[in-house]
Design a protein around this motif. Structure first.
Motif, PDB file in Angstrom:
ATOM      1  N   ARG A 101       0.803  -1.279  -0.106  1.00 18.63           N
ATOM      2  CA  ARG A 101      -0.022   0.058   0.032  1.00 18.63           C
ATOM      3  C   ARG A 101       1.142   1.341   0.108  1.00 18.63           C
ATOM      4  NH1 ARG A 101      -4.974  -1.482  -1.260  1.00 18.63           N
ATOM      5  NH2 ARG A 101      -6.357  -2.554   0.294  1.00 18.63           N
ATOM      6  N   THR A 118      -5.530  -2.209   6.300  1.00 17.33           N
ATOM      7  CA  THR A 118      -5.511  -1.428   4.855  1.00 17.33           C
ATOM      8  C   THR A 118      -4.292  -0.753   4.816  1.00 17.33           C
ATOM      9  OG1 THR A 118      -6.659   0.015   6.351  1.00 17.33           O
ATOM     10  CG2 THR A 118      -8.232  -0.908   4.760  1.00 17.33           C
ATOM     11  N   ARG A 130      -5.202 -10.082   8.255  1.00 14.12           N
ATOM     12  CA  ARG A 130      -6.263 -11.000   7.295  1.00 14.12           C
ATOM     13  C   ARG A 130      -6.697 -12.453   7.843  1.00 14.12           C
ATOM     14  NH1 ARG A 130      -7.350  -8.241   2.351  1.00 14.12           N
ATOM     15  NH2 ARG A 130      -8.184 -10.350   1.825  1.00 14.12           N
ATOM     16  N   ALA A 305     -14.006  -0.284   7.384  1.00 16.29           N
ATOM     17  CA  ALA A 305     -14.115  -0.567   5.852  1.00 16.29           C
ATOM     18  C   ALA A 305     -15.747  -0.962   5.475  1.00 16.29           C
ATOM     19  CB  ALA A 305     -13.367  -1.429   5.643  1.00 16.29           C
ATOM     20  N   GLY A 306     -16.325  -1.388   6.517  1.00 14.56           N
ATOM     21  CA  GLY A 306     -17.707  -2.061   6.324  1.00 14.56           C
ATOM     22  C   GLY A 306     -18.617  -1.146   6.418  1.00 14.56           C
ATOM     23  N   THR A 309     -19.436   1.707   3.287  1.00 12.02           N
ATOM     24  CA  THR A 309     -19.646   1.021   1.730  1.00 12.02           C
ATOM     25  C   THR A 309     -20.983   0.192   1.848  1.00 12.02           C
ATOM     26  OG1 THR A 309     -18.503  -0.879   2.937  1.00 12.02           O
ATOM     27  CG2 THR A 309     -17.290   0.458   1.402  1.00 12.02           C
ATOM     28  N   SER A 313     -24.112   1.322  -0.997  1.00  8.78           N
ATOM     29  CA  SER A 313     -24.710   0.326  -1.887  1.00  8.78           C
ATOM     30  C   SER A 313     -26.280   0.205  -1.733  1.00  8.78           C
ATOM     31  CB  SER A 313     -23.924  -1.098  -1.612  1.00  8.78           C
ATOM     32  OG  SER A 313     -22.711  -1.024  -2.280  1.00  8.78           O
ATOM     33  N   HIS A 376      -2.923   0.261  -4.738  1.00 13.73           N
ATOM     34  CA  HIS A 376      -2.031  -0.595  -4.399  1.00 13.73           C
ATOM     35  C   HIS A 376      -0.397  -0.237  -4.603  1.00 13.73           C
ATOM     36  CE1 HIS A 376      -4.235  -4.584  -4.655  1.00 13.73           C
ATOM     37  NE2 HIS A 376      -5.033  -3.822  -4.489  1.00 13.73           N
ATOM     38  N   ALA A 441     -15.512  -5.583  -8.155  1.00 14.80           N
ATOM     39  CA  ALA A 441     -16.091  -4.711  -7.322  1.00 14.80           C
ATOM     40  C   ALA A 441     -15.312  -4.775  -5.893  1.00 14.80           C
ATOM     41  CB  ALA A 441     -17.412  -4.983  -7.044  1.00 14.80           C
ATOM     42  N   TRP A 442     -14.712  -5.999  -5.368  1.00 12.58           N
ATOM     43  CA  TRP A 442     -14.205  -6.023  -3.997  1.00 12.58           C
ATOM     44  C   TRP A 442     -12.794  -5.913  -4.338  1.00 12.58           C
ATOM     45  CZ3 TRP A 442     -18.273  -6.357  -1.236  1.00 12.58           C
ATOM     46  CH2 TRP A 442     -19.553  -6.777  -1.934  1.00 12.58           C
ATOM     47  N   GLY A 443     -12.154  -5.564  -5.302  1.00 11.56           N
ATOM     48  CA  GLY A 443     -10.644  -5.429  -5.087  1.00 11.56           C
ATOM     49  C   GLY A 443      -9.953  -6.689  -5.742  1.00 11.56           C
ATOM     50  N   PHE A 444      -8.640  -6.677  -5.551  1.00 11.77           N
ATOM     51  CA  PHE A 444      -7.826  -7.776  -6.133  1.00 11.77           C
ATOM     52  C   PHE A 444      -6.926  -8.471  -5.266  1.00 11.77           C
ATOM     53  CE2 PHE A 444      -9.172  -4.540  -9.275  1.00 11.77           C
ATOM     54  CZ  PHE A 444      -9.693  -5.170 -10.163  1.00 11.77           C
ATOM     55  N   ARG A 447      -5.262  -8.564  -1.698  1.00 11.40           N
ATOM     56  CA  ARG A 447      -6.033  -7.473  -0.952  1.00 11.40           C
ATOM     57  C   ARG A 447      -7.403  -7.453  -1.075  1.00 11.40           C
ATOM     58  NH1 ARG A 447      -1.582  -4.321   1.769  1.00 11.40           N
ATOM     59  NH2 ARG A 447      -3.351  -4.001   3.184  1.00 11.40           N
ATOM     60  N   CYS A 449     -11.424  -7.553  -0.740  1.00  9.30           N
ATOM     61  CA  CYS A 449     -12.007  -7.419   0.486  1.00  9.30           C
ATOM     62  C   CYS A 449     -12.286  -8.409   1.321  1.00  9.30           C
ATOM     63  CB  CYS A 449     -13.340  -6.655   0.084  1.00  9.30           C
ATOM     64  SG  CYS A 449     -14.472  -6.411   1.495  1.00  9.30           S
ATOM     65  N   PRO A 450     -11.876  -8.493   2.345  1.00  6.87           N
ATOM     66  CA  PRO A 450     -12.290  -9.555   3.285  1.00  6.87           C
ATOM     67  C   PRO A 450     -13.631  -9.565   3.677  1.00  6.87           C
ATOM     68  CG  PRO A 450     -10.815  -8.161   4.689  1.00  6.87           C
ATOM     69  CD  PRO A 450     -11.048  -7.520   3.254  1.00  6.87           C
TER      70      PRO A 450
HETATM   71  C1  HEM Z   1     -20.592  -3.032  -0.478  1.00  8.31           C
HETATM   72  C2  HEM Z   1     -19.668  -3.075   0.443  1.00  8.31           C
HETATM   73  C3  HEM Z   1     -18.197  -3.310   0.145  1.00  8.31           C
HETATM   74  C4  HEM Z   1     -17.537  -3.117  -0.876  1.00  8.31           C
HETATM   75  C5  HEM Z   1     -18.079  -2.448  -2.287  1.00  8.31           C
HETATM   76  C6  HEM Z   1     -15.855  -3.170  -0.643  1.00  8.31           C
HETATM   77  C7  HEM Z   1     -15.184  -2.935  -1.649  1.00  8.31           C
HETATM   78  C8  HEM Z   1     -13.860  -2.945  -1.157  1.00  8.31           C
HETATM   79  C9  HEM Z   1     -12.797  -2.751  -2.118  1.00  8.31           C
HETATM   80  C10 HEM Z   1     -12.707  -2.251  -3.305  1.00  8.31           C
HETATM   81  C11 HEM Z   1     -11.511  -2.918  -1.273  1.00  8.31           C
HETATM   82  C12 HEM Z   1     -10.060  -2.871  -1.784  1.00  8.31           C
HETATM   83  C13 HEM Z   1      -9.516  -3.950  -2.091  1.00  8.31           C
HETATM   84  C14 HEM Z   1      -8.053  -3.817  -2.781  1.00  8.31           C
HETATM   85  O1  HEM Z   1      -7.090  -3.198  -2.287  1.00  8.31           O
HETATM   86  O2  HEM Z   1      -7.742  -4.408  -3.940  1.00  8.31           O
HETATM   87  C15 HEM Z   1     -11.787  -3.155   0.212  1.00  8.31           C
HETATM   88  C16 HEM Z   1     -11.113  -3.509   1.115  1.00  8.31           C
HETATM   89  C17 HEM Z   1     -11.430  -3.805   2.440  1.00  8.31           C
HETATM   90  N1  HEM Z   1     -12.741  -4.181   2.980  1.00  8.31           N
HETATM   91 FE1  HEM Z   1     -14.305  -3.907   1.756  1.00  8.31          FE
HETATM   92  N2  HEM Z   1     -16.064  -3.681   0.680  1.00  8.31           N
HETATM   93  C18 HEM Z   1     -17.578  -3.614   1.296  1.00  8.31           C
HETATM   94  C19 HEM Z   1     -17.619  -3.903   2.595  1.00  8.31           C
HETATM   95  C20 HEM Z   1     -16.832  -4.326   3.564  1.00  8.31           C
HETATM   96  C21 HEM Z   1     -17.222  -5.009   4.723  1.00  8.31           C
HETATM   97  C22 HEM Z   1     -18.531  -5.042   5.298  1.00  8.31           C
HETATM   98  C23 HEM Z   1     -15.945  -5.338   5.438  1.00  8.31           C
HETATM   99  C24 HEM Z   1     -15.901  -5.986   6.807  1.00  8.31           C
HETATM  100  C25 HEM Z   1     -16.585  -6.911   7.254  1.00  8.31           C
HETATM  101  C26 HEM Z   1     -14.937  -4.796   4.512  1.00  8.31           C
HETATM  102  C27 HEM Z   1     -13.715  -4.912   5.058  1.00  8.31           C
HETATM  103  C28 HEM Z   1     -12.652  -4.664   4.037  1.00  8.31           C
HETATM  104  C29 HEM Z   1     -11.115  -4.511   4.584  1.00  8.31           C
HETATM  105  C30 HEM Z   1     -10.618  -4.674   6.078  1.00  8.31           C
HETATM  106  C31 HEM Z   1     -10.547  -4.162   3.463  1.00  8.31           C
HETATM  107  C32 HEM Z   1      -8.933  -3.774   3.323  1.00  8.31           C
HETATM  108  C33 HEM Z   1      -8.128  -4.982   2.959  1.00  8.31           C
HETATM  109  C34 HEM Z   1      -6.790  -4.771   2.808  1.00  8.31           C
HETATM  110  O3  HEM Z   1      -6.247  -3.841   2.741  1.00  8.31           O
HETATM  111  O4  HEM Z   1      -5.847  -5.878   2.932  1.00  8.31           O
HETATM  112  N3  HEM Z   1     -15.399  -4.369   3.398  1.00  8.31           N
HETATM  113  N4  HEM Z   1     -13.220  -3.432   0.143  1.00  8.31           N
END
Ligand code: HEM
Length: 526
Positions: A101, A118, A130, A305-306, A309, A313, A376, A441-444, A447, A449-450
């Motif tokens: 990052r 993050t 993670r 993060a949760g 977002t 949506s 990233h 939508a959840w990234g790659f 990393r 999205c957990p």
């Molecule tokens: C509609 C809801 C959500 C969307 C669209 C979303 C999308 C994303 C995206 C695009 C990333 C970046 C991934 C990357 O760096 O490639 C991310 C990271 C992350 N998300 Fe979500 N997310 C959502 C909900 C949530 C929820 C509910 C949680 C927890 C329960 C969560 C926890 C995280 C965490 C901890 C990261 C950082 C991961 C890292 O840096 O290794 N997200 N999310």
């Protein structure tokens, strides 16, 4: 003789190695950084970096420079990826070197927010956080939260039904409260009972505090991190006070709730949660907790993060339903056929309602609420196509463009869940021959999205319950004309629609009574 042959062999190998290495170095020097708009000396493209909706400008640049666009911001190399193929090539297939990052020293190191995964580069801390997140949020573990998510959703829908006219502003608050309730209960076993809940307020205040330091990544301390060793007062009184608040909020968001749960674990009063489970399994004989920082970090990052977002949506879904009544009717037809008015939907209905799942996918695609993902960073020099990408290049995946790519999703501005449905099959099923927006939508890679399974479940049950109970429609002005909502979202890492009005009309008294009965049953069971 044998040794003469050996020496000759070694000498030839050394020459070959030298020639090959030399060739590679020269070839790499010949390769250039990906093309992009011409910038100024020192500033690079800083003045061309758009302040509003940068993803749209990045998509424009794709037309001129290709899907991989190179920029420079004060000497920092930046690459924008506009197509899924390139994102998958680099961020998925080469995830081992594309998962760092950018180091936002101001916010993470000096502001005290470096407990969050993050901000971390892959390594021991990253792996442990993670692993903890995956322990609770992987595909099967997440099922333990299904009852909680369903119960809170039904409460949310009940609250809307008590005063549907109050939707504007109020929805954001209710929806926020509902997602906060899901997360705070899962993370700490804390039950949110009203709007003024102290935990929700404290956490929201902490989240807002991040904005006090200006746009992340733009302060001189972010560019030259050692400047952070100087007294914060030299940046002015406002900055100094902001920094103190940010540090205090970081503690209140992470350490404070952890300490409370730890005390509850010691006194035997803890309600089972992510934090209590992790504390119990890492308790040392002297009463302290091993991996304390990773544990409080994992729990706090779930909220960070949760919450926002998921709220965005849900708002996007409501907008889509107001603007696409035919989609709504079709979804309600499928729901009614399955439930026969006998009960509310639950998460076990997902396989039987593929059209609802298609609506979740289309909502994630139609309004990419994290339009540029999270950046990233490249850990070492790399070569891609004919480009040389130096170590530390920042990689920004333009999720907005990928999810609205007409080559993958024709007429991308239309909300059309049908694009994911095989209408020929009876009953209809999800198509497997089209690009799934969830791939982006959840990234790659490492990393990704957990929380994606938790988020998906929350969206699915919220959409299904709202559609079972209400008809969602556009409000009308005094002359009886539809009031069309503004689809320009408010910018941020997570974008949100501006507050909008909406009509929630209960579909029938029976639907409302189902809701009431379900709530009564739950309250009786508690
Ligand atoms: C509609 C809801 C959500 C969307 C669209 C979303 C999308 C994303 C995206 C695009 C990333 C970046 C991934 C990357 O760096 O490639 C991310 C990271 C992350 N998300 Fe979500 N997310 C959502 C909900 C949530 C929820 C509910 C949680 C927890 C329960 C969560 C926890 C995280 C965490 C901890 C990261 C950082 C991961 C890292 O840096 O290794 N997200 N999310």
């Amino acid at each position: 003789m044998a040794s003469a042959t050996l020496y000759l062999g070694l000498a030839i190998s050394a020459v070959v190695l030298l020639v090959v290495t030399n060739y590679r170095v020269r070839a790499r020097k010949r390769l250039s950084f990906p093309p992009g708009p011409k910038g100024l000396p020192f500033f690079g493209n800083a003045f061309q970096y758009p302040e509003v909706d940068p993803w749209e400008q990045f998509a424009q640049w794709e037309k001129e420079y290709g899907d991989v666009v190179g920029l420079s911001l004060f000497g920092q190399n930046v690459v924008i990826i506009n197509k899924y193929g390139a994102a998958s090539d680099l961020l998925e297939k080469r995830s081992s070197i594309y998962s760092n990052r950018p180091q936002n020293a101001l916010w993470a190191k000096y502001g005290g927010w470096d407990f969050a995964v993050t901000a971390a580069n892959p390594g021991e801390f990253f792996n442990l956080e993670r692993r903890f997140l995956s322990q609770f949020f992987n595909t099967s573990a997440v099922r333990q939260f299904f009852n909680l998510i369903t119960k809170n959703t039904q409460r949310y829908v009940t609250l809307i039904s008590t005063d549907p006219a109050k939707f504007r502003d109020w929805n954001r608050m209710l929806c926020r409260r509902t997602t906060a309730a899901n997360i705070l209960s899962a993370a700490y076993g804390h039950e949110v009972t009203d709007e003024n809940d102290e935990w929700v307020q404290r956490t929201d205040q902490a989240m807002r505090s991040i904005g006090l330091l200006g746009t992340i990544g733009t302060h001189p301390i972010d560019i030259i991190p050692s400047l952070g060793l100087l007294p914060f007062r030299i940046w002015g009184r406002k900055f100094y006070k902001g920094m103190k608040t940010v540090q205090k909020c970081a503690r209140e968001m992470s350490v404070l709730p952890f300490q409370l749960v730890k005390e509850q674990v010691h006194s035997g009063t803890a309600i089972p949660s992510i934090t209590s489970t992790l504390i119990e399994s890492h308790l040392l004989p002297d009463g302290s907790v091993k991996h304390e920082r990773e544990i409080y970090g994992s729990a706090a990052v779930v909220y960070m993060a949760g919450a926002d977002t998921t709220v965005s949506s849900i708002d996007s879904f409501i907008l889509a339903m107001m603007l696409s009544p035919e989609v709504q009717e079709r979804a309600q037809k499928y729901i009614d056929e399955l439930l026969q008015g006998e009960r509310l939907p639950d998460l076990d209905d997902r396989d039987s309602l593929p059209y609802l799942s298609a609506i979740v996918k289309e909502t994630l695609r139609w309004q990419p609420i994290v339009p540029l993902g999270l950046a990233h960073c490249l850990a070492q020099d790399d070569t891609y196509r004919n480009y040389h990408l130096p170590a530390d290049t920042m990689i920004i995946p333009n999720l907005w463009k990928m999810l609205r790519d007409p080559d993958e999703f024709p007429e991308p501005e239309k909300f059309e869940p049908e694009r994911f449905i095989n209408t020929q099959s009876v009953p209809p099923s999800l198509r497997t021959d089209v690009r799934d927006p969830e791939e982006m939508a959840w990234g790659f890679g490492k990393r990704i999205c957990p929380g994606r399974h938790f988020a998906y479940a929350t969206l699915w049950i919220t959409f299904a319950t709202l559609l079972t109970v209400f008809d969602i429609s556009l409000p009308k002005d005094e002359a009886g004309n539809d009031i069309i909502p503004d689809l320009n979202y408010v910018n941020g890492i997570v974008i949100h629609p501006k507050p909008f009005r909406c009509i929630f009309k209960p579909r029938s008294d029976h639907a409302l009574s189902l809701l009431q009965t379900t709530n009564d049953l739950q309250e009786g069971a508690e």
